[in-house]
Motif scaffolding. Sequence first.
Motif, PDB file in Angstrom:
ATOM      1  N   GLU A  21     -13.975  23.844 -10.068  1.00 38.94           N
ATOM      2  CA  GLU A  21     -13.123  24.048  -9.230  1.00 38.94           C
ATOM      3  C   GLU A  21     -12.883  25.557  -8.616  1.00 38.94           C
ATOM      4  O   GLU A  21     -13.158  26.534  -9.452  1.00 38.94           O
ATOM      5  CB  GLU A  21     -11.809  23.289  -9.243  1.00 38.94           C
ATOM      6  CG  GLU A  21     -10.857  23.161  -8.027  1.00 38.94           C
ATOM      7  CD  GLU A  21      -9.598  22.196  -8.439  1.00 38.94           C
ATOM      8  OE1 GLU A  21      -9.546  21.547  -7.305  1.00 38.94           O
ATOM      9  OE2 GLU A  21      -9.285  22.402  -9.446  1.00 38.94           O
ATOM     10  N   LEU A  22     -12.701  25.827  -7.264  1.00 43.41           N
ATOM     11  CA  LEU A  22     -12.370  27.066  -6.745  1.00 43.41           C
ATOM     12  C   LEU A  22     -10.958  27.032  -6.319  1.00 43.41           C
ATOM     13  O   LEU A  22     -10.505  26.194  -5.559  1.00 43.41           O
ATOM     14  CB  LEU A  22     -13.258  27.332  -5.652  1.00 43.41           C
ATOM     15  CG  LEU A  22     -12.878  28.521  -4.828  1.00 43.41           C
ATOM     16  CD1 LEU A  22     -13.059  29.792  -5.530  1.00 43.41           C
ATOM     17  CD2 LEU A  22     -13.855  28.594  -3.602  1.00 43.41           C
ATOM     18  N   CYS A  23     -10.250  28.020  -6.906  1.00 43.88           N
ATOM     19  CA  CYS A  23      -8.783  27.823  -6.438  1.00 43.88           C
ATOM     20  C   CYS A  23      -8.437  29.331  -6.174  1.00 43.88           C
ATOM     21  O   CYS A  23      -8.780  30.362  -6.827  1.00 43.88           O
ATOM     22  CB  CYS A  23      -7.841  27.668  -7.649  1.00 43.88           C
ATOM     23  SG  CYS A  23      -6.339  27.538  -7.466  1.00 43.88           S
ATOM     24  N   PHE A  24      -7.698  29.489  -5.287  1.00 36.09           N
ATOM     25  CA  PHE A  24      -6.945  30.812  -4.527  1.00 36.09           C
ATOM     26  C   PHE A  24      -5.679  30.787  -5.319  1.00 36.09           C
ATOM     27  O   PHE A  24      -4.786  30.098  -4.870  1.00 36.09           O
ATOM     28  CB  PHE A  24      -7.026  30.891  -3.287  1.00 36.09           C
ATOM     29  CG  PHE A  24      -8.404  30.965  -2.743  1.00 36.09           C
ATOM     30  CD1 PHE A  24      -9.260  32.122  -2.719  1.00 36.09           C
ATOM     31  CD2 PHE A  24      -8.868  30.006  -1.943  1.00 36.09           C
ATOM     32  CE1 PHE A  24     -10.729  32.127  -2.221  1.00 36.09           C
ATOM     33  CE2 PHE A  24     -10.294  29.909  -1.387  1.00 36.09           C
ATOM     34  CZ  PHE A  24     -11.058  31.103  -1.727  1.00 36.09           C
ATOM     35  N   LEU A  25      -5.074  31.860  -6.016  1.00 37.16           N
ATOM     36  CA  LEU A  25      -3.936  32.031  -6.461  1.00 37.16           C
ATOM     37  C   LEU A  25      -3.305  33.210  -5.423  1.00 37.16           C
ATOM     38  O   LEU A  25      -3.595  34.265  -5.602  1.00 37.16           O
ATOM     39  CB  LEU A  25      -4.004  32.645  -7.981  1.00 37.16           C
ATOM     40  CG  LEU A  25      -2.507  32.669  -8.581  1.00 37.16           C
ATOM     41  CD1 LEU A  25      -1.805  31.357  -8.632  1.00 37.16           C
ATOM     42  CD2 LEU A  25      -3.021  33.213 -10.097  1.00 37.16           C
ATOM     43  N   LYS A  26      -2.305  32.551  -4.615  1.00 37.49           N
ATOM     44  CA  LYS A  26      -1.696  33.433  -3.844  1.00 37.49           C
ATOM     45  C   LYS A  26      -0.280  33.615  -4.090  1.00 37.49           C
ATOM     46  O   LYS A  26       0.492  33.170  -4.875  1.00 37.49           O
ATOM     47  CB  LYS A  26      -1.443  32.738  -2.394  1.00 37.49           C
ATOM     48  CG  LYS A  26      -2.679  32.468  -1.556  1.00 37.49           C
ATOM     49  CD  LYS A  26      -2.520  31.638  -0.339  1.00 37.49           C
ATOM     50  CE  LYS A  26      -1.346  31.994   0.456  1.00 37.49           C
ATOM     51  NZ  LYS A  26      -1.217  31.243   1.684  1.00 37.49           N
ATOM     52  N   GLY A  27       0.278  34.932  -3.509  1.00 36.38           N
ATOM     53  CA  GLY A  27       1.375  35.230  -3.803  1.00 36.38           C
ATOM     54  C   GLY A  27       1.610  36.642  -3.704  1.00 36.38           C
ATOM     55  O   GLY A  27       0.732  37.489  -3.823  1.00 36.38           O
ATOM     56  N   LYS A  28       3.110  37.265  -3.374  1.00 38.60           N
ATOM     57  CA  LYS A  28       3.207  38.548  -2.808  1.00 38.60           C
ATOM     58  C   LYS A  28       3.243  39.341  -4.312  1.00 38.60           C
ATOM     59  O   LYS A  28       3.412  38.840  -5.501  1.00 38.60           O
ATOM     60  CB  LYS A  28       4.656  38.766  -2.407  1.00 38.60           C
ATOM     61  CG  LYS A  28       5.838  38.258  -3.301  1.00 38.60           C
ATOM     62  CD  LYS A  28       7.200  38.541  -2.552  1.00 38.60           C
ATOM     63  CE  LYS A  28       8.284  38.121  -3.331  1.00 38.60           C
ATOM     64  NZ  LYS A  28       8.365  36.472  -3.753  1.00 38.60           N
TER      65      LYS A  28
ATOM     66  N   LYS B  83      -8.978  25.133  -3.348  1.00 37.08           N
ATOM     67  CA  LYS B  83      -7.510  24.873  -3.435  1.00 37.08           C
ATOM     68  C   LYS B  83      -6.744  26.051  -3.512  1.00 37.08           C
ATOM     69  O   LYS B  83      -7.075  27.058  -3.791  1.00 37.08           O
ATOM     70  CB  LYS B  83      -7.299  24.279  -4.865  1.00 37.08           C
ATOM     71  CG  LYS B  83      -6.060  23.870  -5.231  1.00 37.08           C
ATOM     72  CD  LYS B  83      -6.025  22.850  -6.454  1.00 37.08           C
ATOM     73  CE  LYS B  83      -6.171  23.522  -7.669  1.00 37.08           C
ATOM     74  NZ  LYS B  83      -6.036  22.588  -8.840  1.00 37.08           N
ATOM     75  N   VAL B  84      -5.463  25.935  -2.875  1.00 41.63           N
ATOM     76  CA  VAL B  84      -4.677  26.986  -2.954  1.00 41.63           C
ATOM     77  C   VAL B  84      -3.253  26.836  -3.592  1.00 41.63           C
ATOM     78  O   VAL B  84      -2.837  25.965  -3.557  1.00 41.63           O
ATOM     79  CB  VAL B  84      -4.286  27.424  -1.427  1.00 41.63           C
ATOM     80  CG1 VAL B  84      -3.311  28.711  -1.322  1.00 41.63           C
ATOM     81  CG2 VAL B  84      -5.566  27.787  -0.772  1.00 41.63           C
ATOM     82  N   PHE B  85      -3.071  27.838  -4.690  1.00 47.17           N
ATOM     83  CA  PHE B  85      -1.828  27.657  -5.315  1.00 47.17           C
ATOM     84  C   PHE B  85      -0.982  28.712  -4.856  1.00 47.17           C
ATOM     85  O   PHE B  85      -1.391  29.974  -5.199  1.00 47.17           O
ATOM     86  CB  PHE B  85      -2.209  27.767  -6.924  1.00 47.17           C
ATOM     87  CG  PHE B  85      -1.005  27.362  -7.532  1.00 47.17           C
ATOM     88  CD1 PHE B  85      -0.594  25.893  -7.846  1.00 47.17           C
ATOM     89  CD2 PHE B  85      -0.012  28.355  -8.004  1.00 47.17           C
ATOM     90  CE1 PHE B  85       0.475  25.710  -8.832  1.00 47.17           C
ATOM     91  CE2 PHE B  85       1.126  27.988  -8.837  1.00 47.17           C
ATOM     92  CZ  PHE B  85       1.283  26.648  -9.259  1.00 47.17           C
ATOM     93  N   ASP B  86       0.269  28.462  -4.259  1.00 45.13           N
ATOM     94  CA  ASP B  86       1.036  29.420  -3.984  1.00 45.13           C
ATOM     95  C   ASP B  86       2.210  29.696  -4.913  1.00 45.13           C
ATOM     96  O   ASP B  86       3.070  29.129  -5.238  1.00 45.13           O
ATOM     97  CB  ASP B  86       1.855  29.000  -2.739  1.00 45.13           C
ATOM     98  CG  ASP B  86       2.787  30.215  -1.885  1.00 45.13           C
ATOM     99  OD1 ASP B  86       3.176  31.082  -2.737  1.00 45.13           O
ATOM    100  OD2 ASP B  86       3.152  29.982  -0.933  1.00 45.13           O
ATOM    101  N   LEU B  87       1.983  30.975  -5.733  1.00 43.35           N
ATOM    102  CA  LEU B  87       2.621  31.160  -6.786  1.00 43.35           C
ATOM    103  C   LEU B  87       4.370  31.407  -6.378  1.00 43.35           C
ATOM    104  O   LEU B  87       5.317  31.331  -7.284  1.00 43.35           O
ATOM    105  CB  LEU B  87       2.278  32.212  -7.500  1.00 43.35           C
ATOM    106  CG  LEU B  87       2.740  32.369  -9.105  1.00 43.35           C
ATOM    107  CD1 LEU B  87       2.437  31.046  -9.886  1.00 43.35           C
ATOM    108  CD2 LEU B  87       2.000  33.518  -9.646  1.00 43.35           C
ATOM    109  N   ASP B  88       4.310  31.888  -5.358  1.00 46.09           N
ATOM    110  CA  ASP B  88       5.889  32.424  -4.731  1.00 46.09           C
ATOM    111  C   ASP B  88       6.607  30.893  -4.735  1.00 46.09           C
ATOM    112  O   ASP B  88       7.943  30.742  -4.912  1.00 46.09           O
ATOM    113  CB  ASP B  88       5.796  32.840  -3.448  1.00 46.09           C
ATOM    114  CG  ASP B  88       5.201  34.203  -3.344  1.00 46.09           C
ATOM    115  OD1 ASP B  88       5.524  34.684  -4.177  1.00 46.09           O
ATOM    116  OD2 ASP B  88       4.479  34.543  -2.052  1.00 46.09           O
ATOM    117  N   SER B  89       6.055  29.873  -4.136  1.00 47.34           N
ATOM    118  CA  SER B  89       6.733  28.586  -3.880  1.00 47.34           C
ATOM    119  C   SER B  89       6.320  27.699  -4.977  1.00 47.34           C
ATOM    120  O   SER B  89       6.711  26.452  -4.907  1.00 47.34           O
ATOM    121  CB  SER B  89       6.969  28.019  -2.523  1.00 47.34           C
ATOM    122  OG  SER B  89       5.354  28.020  -2.313  1.00 47.34           O
ATOM    123  N   CYS B  90       5.173  27.943  -5.944  1.00 49.86           N
ATOM    124  CA  CYS B  90       4.531  26.869  -6.750  1.00 49.86           C
ATOM    125  C   CYS B  90       4.343  25.708  -6.280  1.00 49.86           C
ATOM    126  O   CYS B  90       4.445  24.482  -6.735  1.00 49.86           O
ATOM    127  CB  CYS B  90       5.476  26.781  -7.971  1.00 49.86           C
ATOM    128  SG  CYS B  90       6.017  28.118  -8.946  1.00 49.86           S
TER     129      CYS B  90
END
Length: 220
Positions: free
Chosen positions: A30-37, A208-215
Motif C-alpha cells: 500500500e501507498l500511504c501519505f501521512l499528513k499533519g502540521k 491512502k491519506v492518514f491525517d495525523l492531526d485528526s487521526c
Amino acid sequence: MVRLERVTKIFHDTDTVAIKDLDFYMKPGELCFLKGKSGCGKTTLLRLLLGELKADEGNVYVNGKNLAQIDRKQLPYYRRNIGFIFQDYKLIEDMDIFQNVALTKYVSGVANRNVTVQVAHALRMVGLEDYFKRYPGELSGGERQRVAIARALVGNPMLVLADEPTGNLDPAGSRAIMELLVQIHDMLGITMLIATHDNEAIEGIPGKVFDLDSCIQQQV
C-alpha cells in the motif's frame, strides 16, 4: 504489513506527548501519505517503525513482528529491509553518487559483487543512470533527493519510509518527487509511507491519506 495499536510515545526529558493512543495500519504493497502540521508526530511515527524509538504504550508491528520484542542487536538486520528517505538528503559530499547510493549496503555488511548492478538499477529508476561519478555538490536539490531515493531502494526493501521528502524543494520540484515516488511504488508494488505537510504536492495523487492531526484515514 504495518500496524500500530493504541500507541503512545512520550519524550520524558521534555514531558512531550508526541503520539497518544494511536491506531494505524497499512496493507502490504500500500501507498500511504501521512499528513499533519509540524510537531504532530509524523517523524516520531516513522522513527517507531524504524526501531529508533520504542513505544511507551501499545504495540508496533511490521511484517508481523512486534518491534518491542526485537533485541537491539537484531535491529541492524531488521533495518536491512527498510529504505529511509530524509528531507535533507543525508548525502556525503566527498563521496560520488555511486558510493552514496551503495553506502547502506556497505555499512550493513551485505555488499557483494552484485552491488554495482543494484546501484545501477536504483539510479535508472530515478532517472540518474549516468550520474555514477558525479558528486552531490554538482547536483540540484531535486537531483540530490533522487539520489537519496535511489539509496533507499538498493536491496529491494520491503518497506520505504519518507520523512518530508519534498521539504527542501520548490512546488514544481516537490510535485515531481512525489510523482516519482508514486511511479516507483506502482512499478515495484512496494509498501511506502510518505510523511508530508505539503498538501499541494499530493493533491490528486491516488493513495491512502492518514491525517495525523485528526487521526482520520481516508482513501483518495
